[in-house]
Design a protein around this motif. Structure first.
Motif, short mmCIF file in Angstrom:
data_model
loop_
_atom_site.label_atom_id
_atom_site.label_comp_id
_atom_site.label_asym_id
_atom_site.label_seq_id
_atom_site.Cartn_x
_atom_site.Cartn_y
_atom_site.Cartn_z
N GLU A 193 0.83 -1.21 0.00
CA GLU A 193 0.00 0.00 0.00
C GLU A 193 0.87 1.27 0.00
O GLU A 193 0.61 2.23 0.73
CB GLU A 193 -0.97 -0.01 1.19
CG GLU A 193 -1.93 -1.18 1.15
CD GLU A 193 -2.93 -1.16 2.30
OE1 GLU A 193 -2.70 -0.41 3.28
OE2 GLU A 193 -3.95 -1.88 2.22
N ILE A 194 1.90 1.23 -0.84
CA ILE A 194 2.81 2.37 -0.99
C ILE A 194 2.37 3.18 -2.22
O ILE A 194 2.22 2.61 -3.31
CB ILE A 194 4.26 1.90 -1.18
CG1 ILE A 194 4.74 1.10 0.04
CG2 ILE A 194 5.19 3.07 -1.46
CD1 ILE A 194 4.98 1.91 1.27
N PRO A 195 2.15 4.49 -2.09
CA PRO A 195 1.80 5.30 -3.27
C PRO A 195 2.97 5.32 -4.25
O PRO A 195 4.14 5.26 -3.84
CB PRO A 195 1.53 6.68 -2.70
CG PRO A 195 2.25 6.72 -1.39
CD PRO A 195 2.24 5.31 -0.86
N TYR A 196 2.65 5.41 -5.56
CA TYR A 196 3.72 5.39 -6.55
C TYR A 196 3.32 6.13 -7.83
O TYR A 196 2.14 6.33 -8.11
CB TYR A 196 4.12 3.96 -6.89
CG TYR A 196 3.04 3.14 -7.56
CD1 TYR A 196 2.87 3.14 -8.94
CD2 TYR A 196 2.20 2.32 -6.79
CE1 TYR A 196 1.88 2.38 -9.53
CE2 TYR A 196 1.22 1.54 -7.39
CZ TYR A 196 1.06 1.58 -8.77
OH TYR A 196 0.10 0.82 -9.37
N LYS A 197 4.34 6.50 -8.59
CA LYS A 197 4.17 7.09 -9.91
C LYS A 197 4.94 6.22 -10.91
O LYS A 197 5.98 5.64 -10.57
CB LYS A 197 4.75 8.50 -9.98
CG LYS A 197 4.10 9.50 -9.03
CD LYS A 197 2.83 10.07 -9.64
CE LYS A 197 2.29 11.22 -8.79
NZ LYS A 197 1.03 11.77 -9.34
N VAL A 198 4.45 6.15 -12.14
CA VAL A 198 5.14 5.42 -13.21
C VAL A 198 5.31 6.35 -14.40
O VAL A 198 4.33 6.97 -14.85
CB VAL A 198 4.35 4.16 -13.64
CG1 VAL A 198 5.06 3.47 -14.80
CG2 VAL A 198 4.19 3.20 -12.47
N VAL A 199 6.53 6.46 -14.87
CA VAL A 199 6.80 7.27 -16.07
C VAL A 199 7.60 6.43 -17.06
O VAL A 199 8.32 5.51 -16.67
CB VAL A 199 7.59 8.56 -15.73
CG1 VAL A 199 6.74 9.50 -14.91
CG2 VAL A 199 8.88 8.24 -15.00
N ASN A 200 7.45 6.75 -18.34
CA ASN A 200 8.13 5.99 -19.39
C ASN A 200 9.45 6.67 -19.74
O ASN A 200 9.48 7.85 -20.06
CB ASN A 200 7.23 5.89 -20.63
CG ASN A 200 7.68 4.77 -21.55
OD1 ASN A 200 8.87 4.52 -21.70
ND2 ASN A 200 6.73 4.09 -22.16
N ALA A 201 10.54 5.91 -19.70
CA ALA A 201 11.86 6.46 -20.04
C ALA A 201 12.51 5.72 -21.20
O ALA A 201 13.60 6.11 -21.65
CB ALA A 201 12.77 6.42 -18.82
N ASP A 202 11.88 4.62 -21.66
CA ASP A 202 12.37 3.89 -22.85
C ASP A 202 13.81 3.38 -22.76
O ASP A 202 14.47 3.18 -23.78
CB ASP A 202 12.23 4.75 -24.11
CG ASP A 202 10.80 4.83 -24.60
OD1 ASP A 202 9.97 4.03 -24.12
OD2 ASP A 202 10.50 5.69 -25.44
N PHE A 203 14.34 3.20 -21.56
CA PHE A 203 15.72 2.74 -21.38
C PHE A 203 16.75 3.73 -21.92
O PHE A 203 17.87 3.35 -22.27
CB PHE A 203 15.96 1.37 -22.03
CG PHE A 203 15.19 0.24 -21.40
CD1 PHE A 203 14.86 0.24 -20.05
CD2 PHE A 203 14.80 -0.85 -22.17
CE1 PHE A 203 14.16 -0.81 -19.47
CE2 PHE A 203 14.11 -1.92 -21.60
CZ PHE A 203 13.78 -1.90 -20.24
N HIS A 204 16.37 5.03 -22.05
CA HIS A 204 17.28 6.05 -22.58
C HIS A 204 17.65 7.03 -21.48
O HIS A 204 16.79 7.52 -20.75
CB HIS A 204 16.63 6.81 -23.74
CG HIS A 204 16.50 6.00 -24.99
ND1 HIS A 204 17.58 5.62 -25.74
CD2 HIS A 204 15.41 5.49 -25.62
CE1 HIS A 204 17.17 4.90 -26.78
NE2 HIS A 204 15.86 4.80 -26.72
N ILE A 205 18.94 7.36 -21.39
CA ILE A 205 19.41 8.23 -20.32
C ILE A 205 18.83 9.64 -20.44
O ILE A 205 18.45 10.25 -19.43
CB ILE A 205 20.97 8.27 -20.29
CG1 ILE A 205 21.46 9.01 -19.04
CG2 ILE A 205 21.54 8.86 -21.58
CD1 ILE A 205 22.95 8.84 -18.79
N ASP A 206 18.74 10.18 -21.66
CA ASP A 206 18.23 11.55 -21.83
C ASP A 206 16.74 11.62 -21.48
O ASP A 206 16.30 12.58 -20.83
CB ASP A 206 18.46 12.03 -23.27
CG ASP A 206 19.94 12.23 -23.57
OD1 ASP A 206 20.72 12.40 -22.61
OD2 ASP A 206 20.32 12.22 -24.76
#
Length: 322
Positions: A202-215
């Motif tokens: 029950e930990i709040p979280y966010k998910v973002v897409n980074a596509d395995f790219h550093i930039d």
């Protein structure tokens, strides 16, 4: 430079007999074979590799298709594939697709024209039917392409679960996951493992897409940490992604690990070079590449394969970022 006719003349046999000895096809008497081999050595004859490839429809080459050679994970895989291939007499042709469908198709066409003996795929841009139409031995490495294609992967979901549990154990109470491309099996499995553990606790979280790219990771982290500064734990879908997150955190004056804990996934050498050194879920990268190479060569040489699916364990490596 000696020709095949010179060898035939020296050995006192026909050109066809020399050809059968060179290509190991058709009957040749023991005496004739010995005479040909002796003539080859005496004349220092070197067969025309192009002609042999056309004759045998085989080149002694393996294609290794990767999505992004700038990601340090893939050169490590390539090294293992090449090391094993060379011990069995095969050379490796490296193809970088940049995750572009058309580029991948062009490489497949070129590889078929060169009569490669098989392909190791670390991409999954096309359909299973497209890969079947290649009519070549194939091994899926770090991807899952279908039940009929031998597959070598890491246990991505369990590794992600362990990474997330580690962040929570270290006291993190608001998590973020910087995931890889949607639809790519390793990225999807790591996301699911993260999600399962975060929701279980029950930990709040966010998910973002980074596509395995550093930039992309740096840009996304800049935005997320600015808008949601209470985030105190990040599970990055790759070590490269984690490096981007760390760069953004430094720019925003987030102290790692005091204010923000970060863990990656892969176990590439880059992680130990970062400051502070990166905690990560380590894959058996070299073992994955070596196993894939052996599986492909077994297919090429019509030898039995023990299993169609290999799911290798991962290992939690704790360093300075957690």
């Amino acid at each position: 430079m000696a020709t095949i006719r010179d060898v035939a003349k020296q050995a006192k046999v026909s050109v066809a007999t020399v050809s059968r000895v060179l290509n190991k096809k058709g009957y040749v008497s023991k005496e004739a074979e010995e005479a040909v081999l002796k003539a080859i050595k005496m004349l220092d004859y070197r067969p025309n590799s192009v002609a042999r490839t056309l004759y045998n429809k085989s080149s002694g080459m393996i294609g290794l298709v990767v999505p992004d050679i700038t990601n340090p994970f893939f050169p490590e895989l390539a090294r293992a594939v090449e090391d094993v291939a060379l011990t069995y007499g095969y050379t490796v042709v490296l193809c970088n697709t940049d995750e572009m469908v058309e580029k991948e198709k062009k490489y497949f066409e070129a590889l078929k024209q060169k009569y490669v003996d098989g392909i190791i795929l670390t991409t999954s841009s096309l359909s299973t039917e497209d890969y079947d139409r290649l009519e070549l031995p194939i091994v899926a490495l770090d991807r899952e392409l279908g039940d009929n294609i031998p597959t070598v992967v890491s246990n991505n979901r369990q590794g992600a679960r362990e990474a997330t549990e580690h962040l929570i154990h270290r006291g993190c109470r608001y998590l973020a996951h910087f995931r890889g491309p949607v639809g790519v099996a390793p990225a999807d499995e790591r996301y699911l493992g993260f999600k399962e553990v975060a929701e279980q606790h029950e930990i709040p979280y966010k998910v973002v897409n980074a596509d395995f790219h550093i930039d992309k990771a740096e840009s996304a982290a800049n935005e997320l940490l600015t808008n949601t500064p209470l985030i105190d734990g990040v599970f990055a879908g790759s070590d490269v992604t984690a490096a981007g997150v760390m760069k953004a955190a430094h720019t925003l004056n987030f102290s790692i690990p005091d204010q923000l804990k970060v863990i990656g996934f892969d176990g590439i050498p880059l992680g130990s070079m970062l400051v502070p050194p990166l905690s990560t879920i380590e894959q058996s990268i070299y073992k994955m590449g070596a196993l894939s190479s052996r599986l492909l060569i077994k297919q090429i040489e019509k030898k039995p394969i023990d299993a169609m699916y290999y799911d290798l364990p991962t290992k939690l490596v704790i360093r300075g970022t957690t």
